[in-house]
Design a protein around this motif. Structure first.
Motif, PDB file in Angstrom:
ATOM      1  N   PRO A  96      48.558  57.918  21.867  1.00 48.73           N
ATOM      2  CA  PRO A  96      48.374  56.504  22.715  1.00 48.73           C
ATOM      3  C   PRO A  96      49.634  56.165  23.466  1.00 48.73           C
ATOM      4  O   PRO A  96      50.269  55.452  23.066  1.00 48.73           O
ATOM      5  N   VAL A  97      49.926  57.146  24.446  1.00 49.74           N
ATOM      6  CA  VAL A  97      51.172  56.848  25.081  1.00 49.74           C
ATOM      7  C   VAL A  97      51.286  56.582  26.585  1.00 49.74           C
ATOM      8  O   VAL A  97      52.205  56.845  27.206  1.00 49.74           O
ATOM      9  N   GLY A  98      50.002  56.352  27.018  1.00 49.65           N
ATOM     10  CA  GLY A  98      49.599  56.193  28.427  1.00 49.65           C
ATOM     11  C   GLY A  98      50.504  55.436  29.262  1.00 49.65           C
ATOM     12  O   GLY A  98      51.412  55.833  30.123  1.00 49.65           O
ATOM     13  N   SER A  99      51.149  54.030  28.558  1.00 52.49           N
ATOM     14  CA  SER A  99      51.781  53.076  29.477  1.00 52.49           C
ATOM     15  C   SER A  99      53.103  53.584  29.597  1.00 52.49           C
ATOM     16  O   SER A  99      53.941  53.562  30.504  1.00 52.49           O
ATOM     17  N   SER A 100      53.650  54.178  28.394  1.00 48.79           N
ATOM     18  CA  SER A 100      55.211  54.539  28.398  1.00 48.79           C
ATOM     19  C   SER A 100      55.187  55.962  29.350  1.00 48.79           C
ATOM     20  O   SER A 100      56.178  56.042  30.048  1.00 48.79           O
ATOM     21  N   SER A 103      45.238  55.919  25.149  1.00 46.90           N
ATOM     22  CA  SER A 103      45.642  57.529  25.149  1.00 46.90           C
ATOM     23  C   SER A 103      44.732  58.077  26.223  1.00 46.90           C
ATOM     24  O   SER A 103      44.431  59.267  26.241  1.00 46.90           O
ATOM     25  N   PHE A 104      44.556  57.279  27.474  1.00 42.23           N
ATOM     26  CA  PHE A 104      43.918  57.838  28.457  1.00 42.23           C
ATOM     27  C   PHE A 104      44.652  57.810  30.081  1.00 42.23           C
ATOM     28  O   PHE A 104      45.646  56.814  30.277  1.00 42.23           O
ATOM     29  N   ILE A 105      44.625  58.736  30.753  1.00 41.90           N
ATOM     30  CA  ILE A 105      45.161  58.654  32.199  1.00 41.90           C
ATOM     31  C   ILE A 105      44.186  59.082  32.959  1.00 41.90           C
ATOM     32  O   ILE A 105      43.546  60.294  32.732  1.00 41.90           O
ATOM     33  N   ARG A 106      44.054  58.488  34.052  1.00 35.74           N
ATOM     34  CA  ARG A 106      43.200  59.056  35.108  1.00 35.74           C
ATOM     35  C   ARG A 106      44.192  59.859  36.140  1.00 35.74           C
ATOM     36  O   ARG A 106      45.109  59.357  36.622  1.00 35.74           O
ATOM     37  N   LEU A 107      43.609  60.972  36.579  1.00 41.01           N
ATOM     38  CA  LEU A 107      44.052  61.710  37.517  1.00 41.01           C
ATOM     39  C   LEU A 107      43.271  62.271  38.605  1.00 41.01           C
ATOM     40  O   LEU A 107      42.287  62.874  38.452  1.00 41.01           O
ATOM     41  N   PRO A 108      43.378  61.587  39.854  1.00 41.86           N
ATOM     42  CA  PRO A 108      42.688  61.774  41.179  1.00 41.86           C
ATOM     43  C   PRO A 108      42.629  63.084  41.651  1.00 41.86           C
ATOM     44  O   PRO A 108      43.908  63.650  41.364  1.00 41.86           O
ATOM     45  N   PHE A 109      41.584  63.737  42.011  1.00 40.37           N
ATOM     46  CA  PHE A 109      41.912  65.134  42.716  1.00 40.37           C
ATOM     47  C   PHE A 109      41.802  64.819  44.175  1.00 40.37           C
ATOM     48  O   PHE A 109      41.011  65.551  44.924  1.00 40.37           O
ATOM     49  N   THR A 110      42.794  64.000  44.697  1.00 36.92           N
ATOM     50  CA  THR A 110      42.701  63.690  46.278  1.00 36.92           C
ATOM     51  C   THR A 110      43.892  64.572  47.191  1.00 36.92           C
ATOM     52  O   THR A 110      43.630  64.320  48.099  1.00 36.92           O
ATOM     53  N   ALA A 142      53.672  67.303  33.365  1.00 37.10           N
ATOM     54  CA  ALA A 142      53.805  67.947  31.934  1.00 37.10           C
ATOM     55  C   ALA A 142      55.063  67.812  31.429  1.00 37.10           C
ATOM     56  O   ALA A 142      55.687  67.547  30.224  1.00 37.10           O
ATOM     57  N   ALA A 143      56.239  68.007  32.329  1.00 38.88           N
ATOM     58  CA  ALA A 143      57.439  67.836  32.010  1.00 38.88           C
ATOM     59  C   ALA A 143      57.596  66.548  31.467  1.00 38.88           C
ATOM     60  O   ALA A 143      58.397  66.444  30.312  1.00 38.88           O
ATOM     61  N   SER A 144      57.389  65.545  32.120  1.00 38.46           N
ATOM     62  CA  SER A 144      57.705  64.261  31.266  1.00 38.46           C
ATOM     63  C   SER A 144      56.897  63.811  30.204  1.00 38.46           C
ATOM     64  O   SER A 144      57.358  63.225  29.354  1.00 38.46           O
ATOM     65  N   TYR A 145      55.658  64.318  30.013  1.00 38.52           N
ATOM     66  CA  TYR A 145      54.921  64.226  28.909  1.00 38.52           C
ATOM     67  C   TYR A 145      55.561  64.907  27.558  1.00 38.52           C
ATOM     68  O   TYR A 145      55.537  64.371  26.804  1.00 38.52           O
ATOM     69  N   ASN A 146      56.019  66.174  28.098  1.00 44.07           N
ATOM     70  CA  ASN A 146      56.675  66.694  26.805  1.00 44.07           C
ATOM     71  C   ASN A 146      57.993  66.255  26.480  1.00 44.07           C
ATOM     72  O   ASN A 146      58.254  66.116  25.224  1.00 44.07           O
ATOM     73  N   GLY A 147      58.750  65.566  27.613  1.00 45.15           N
ATOM     74  CA  GLY A 147      59.785  64.932  27.126  1.00 45.15           C
ATOM     75  C   GLY A 147      59.534  63.708  26.118  1.00 45.15           C
ATOM     76  O   GLY A 147      60.186  63.420  25.275  1.00 45.15           O
ATOM     77  N   LEU A 148      58.522  62.995  26.649  1.00 47.05           N
ATOM     78  CA  LEU A 148      58.106  61.786  26.095  1.00 47.05           C
ATOM     79  C   LEU A 148      57.675  61.879  24.598  1.00 47.05           C
ATOM     80  O   LEU A 148      57.837  61.052  23.402  1.00 47.05           O
ATOM     81  N   THR A 149      56.920  63.248  24.351  1.00 48.50           N
ATOM     82  CA  THR A 149      56.107  63.250  22.918  1.00 48.50           C
ATOM     83  C   THR A 149      56.710  64.281  22.246  1.00 48.50           C
ATOM     84  O   THR A 149      56.398  64.454  20.866  1.00 48.50           O
TER      85      THR A 149
END
Ligand code: PLP
Length: 479
Positions: free
Chosen positions: A408-412, A438-445, A459-466
């Motif tokens: 559950p790291v969505g806001s961070s 634990s959720f993130i919305r990713l638009p495909f626009t 992904a780089a941001s997420y991997n760094g965070l977790t």
């Protein structure tokens, strides 16, 4: 479900296989409860069963439940109120931020903007504007005020409903400045201050804000992992008898789900019994991406009780700012009264443009769907490649992937991603009561290349965070 009692039998179903895992039982129980609250499956403000009731339902010792509740209290997920037992809450760090507005596309130079689930314009808008301009002179001889909307546009919209098998007269159509304005007007027309309005959770946040601004209390019903939870919706309608309900049943924002015909029928019956007026938002209806057969319009199950909201923002272009309501005959005067205090009609030129685009919808929309399906597939494959631990169901339509993260790291993640050039909206923004961390919305626009590059950076941001934090469940993509 905010403010409602959660019986021990229901909670035990939600807890599922909570005791699978290592560590003391009370910790596993507390952790599972915390995730359910953070994800919005248990709404903040819900009253949990007493320690004794939960002990009996789970077949564990009283100490296990007491220690789990104590741990949740210490971490801010549970409040003990004299006379009302243990009530769920969100600790302040995951409380939904107030005053946030989702205004897409502002100051986004050089950033990958994943905040906006609205595509750019379809080809042909300029030609439609030229044609509309040629038709303008006859209107210039009139004052140009059409509080209900231009008859030519209302006739096109009514014809589109008839094509879907829903008999509709142009008199039932009221043109608005987009779907959000239509929802706002419908809520004002139907409700009074303090009335309850039922919504789904997660859902489109601006519409929820507008319902709250009308002075209504939002009763948000969590969805299940795969779609709407019909028994829970029916129970909530029975218990809280909301004055109105606002739902998105076609390729819902943010989940992309499409409500099956049988569920529409069941819900329409439940609303009719409770005398609840359903306001059904069909903003994403035209964006069916896999050629599937669409269920009948929700209003066809209760033509006298349902207000339908539509828009061209996603099908043609958000910049046109044209939407509408399809209103049952007995409610038309009330809705027009409510609208008159807010605006006196949409721009004539824009309405002529939209009438022209609707006349050509059978050639414009197939191309639109193909392009958006291409973007959806590009985003899905980028997420699978760069973020393999994120789970999502590939939606059959709409404009976004609703991704579930292992933590559950969505806001961070929103803050970290922004420093890496990616703009995101946290999943919690889509929950009327907070949670969904634990959720993130990713638009495909965005275009496919930008989607891929943006996801790689994300992904780089997420991997760094977790990095270094343990995964809480095995990662898999659902579809
Ligand atoms: C479900 C839903 N309703 C309404 C809107 C706003 O639409 P409009 O631009 O027509 O006001 C959106 C935009 O994202 C949406 O997803």
């Amino acid at each position: 479900m905010k403010g409602q009692y959660l019986p021990a039998s229901t909670l035990s179903g939600l807890l599922g296989a909570w005791s699978d895992g290592t560590g003391p039982a009370y910790r596993l129980l507390a952790e599972r409860l915390r995730l359910l609250i953070a994800d919005g499956r248990i709404m903040p403000g819900s009253r949990l069963p007493s320690e004794r009731e939960l002990t009996d339902a789970l077949g564990v010792s009283r100490t296990t439940v007491a220690s789990a509740y104590r741990e949740l209290r210490d971490s801010g997920y549970l409040l003990s109120r004299r006379g009302s037992g243990s009530v769920t809450a969100l600790p302040s760090k995951v409380e939904p931020e107030l005053g946030r507005h989702h205004a897409p596309g502002i100051d986004t130079d050089g950033l990958y903007d994943f905040t906006c689930a609205a595509p750019s314009a379809v080809p042909g808008i300029s030609a439609a504007v030229a044609e509309a301009t040629a038709n303008l002179p006859v209107h210039l001889a009139t004052p140009g005020y059409h509080p209900q909307g231009l008859p030519v546009l209302r006739a096109e919209i009514a014809a589109a409903y008839e094509e879907r098998g829903l008999p509709t007269s142009p008199d039932q159509i009221i043109i608005t400045a987009g779907a959000l304005a239509a929802t706002s007007i419908a809520v004002r027309a139907i409700t009074q201050i303090g009335d309850r309005v039922l919504t789904e959770s997660p859902t489109h946040p601006n519409s929820v804000d507008s319902i709250r601004r009308s002075g209504c209390r939002v009763v948000a019903v969590p969805t299940s992992p795969g779609g709407w939870d019909l028994p829970l919706l029916e129970a909530t309608i029975r218990q809280s008898a909301p004055r109105a309900a606002w739902l998105v049943v076609d390729f819902q924002n943010p989940t992309g789900w499409l409500m099956p015909a049988a569920d529409r029928q069941r819900l329409a019956i439940a609303f009719a019994r409770a005398r609840t007026t359903a306001i059904v938002d069909e903003t994403l209806f035209e964006l069916s991406l896999d050629g599937q057969e669409m269920p009948p319009p929700f209003a066809s199950y209760d033509p006298a009780g349902v207000i339908t909201v539509g828009s061209v923002s996603k099908s043609f272009w958000g910049g046109l700012r044209i939407g509408w309501m399809r209103v049952p005959e007995p409610l038309i005067a009330r809705v027009l009264d409510a609208k008159a205090s807010m605006d006196l009609g949409a721009p004539v030129l824009d309405q002529l443009v939209v009438a022209g685009l609707l006349r050509r919808r059978s050639t414009i929309l197939p191309e639109r769907r193909l392009e958006i399906a291409r973007r959806r597939d590009a985003l899905a494959s980028a997420v699978s490649e760069f973020l393999p631990s994120w789970r999502f169901q590939l939606p059959g339509g709409g404009l976004s992937l609703w991704c579930e993260l292992p933590e559950p790291v969505g806001s961070s993640l929103v803050g970290v991603a922004q420093r890496n050039g990616v703009l995101l909206v946290a999943g919690s923004r889509f929950s009327p009561d907070g949670g969904l961390e634990s959720f993130i919305r990713l638009p495909f626009t965005l275009d496919p290349d930008a989607l891929r590059d943006g996801v790689e950076r994300l992904a780089a941001s997420y991997n760094g965070l977790t990095a270094g934090s343990p995964l809480r469940r095995p990662a898999a993509m659902i579809a």
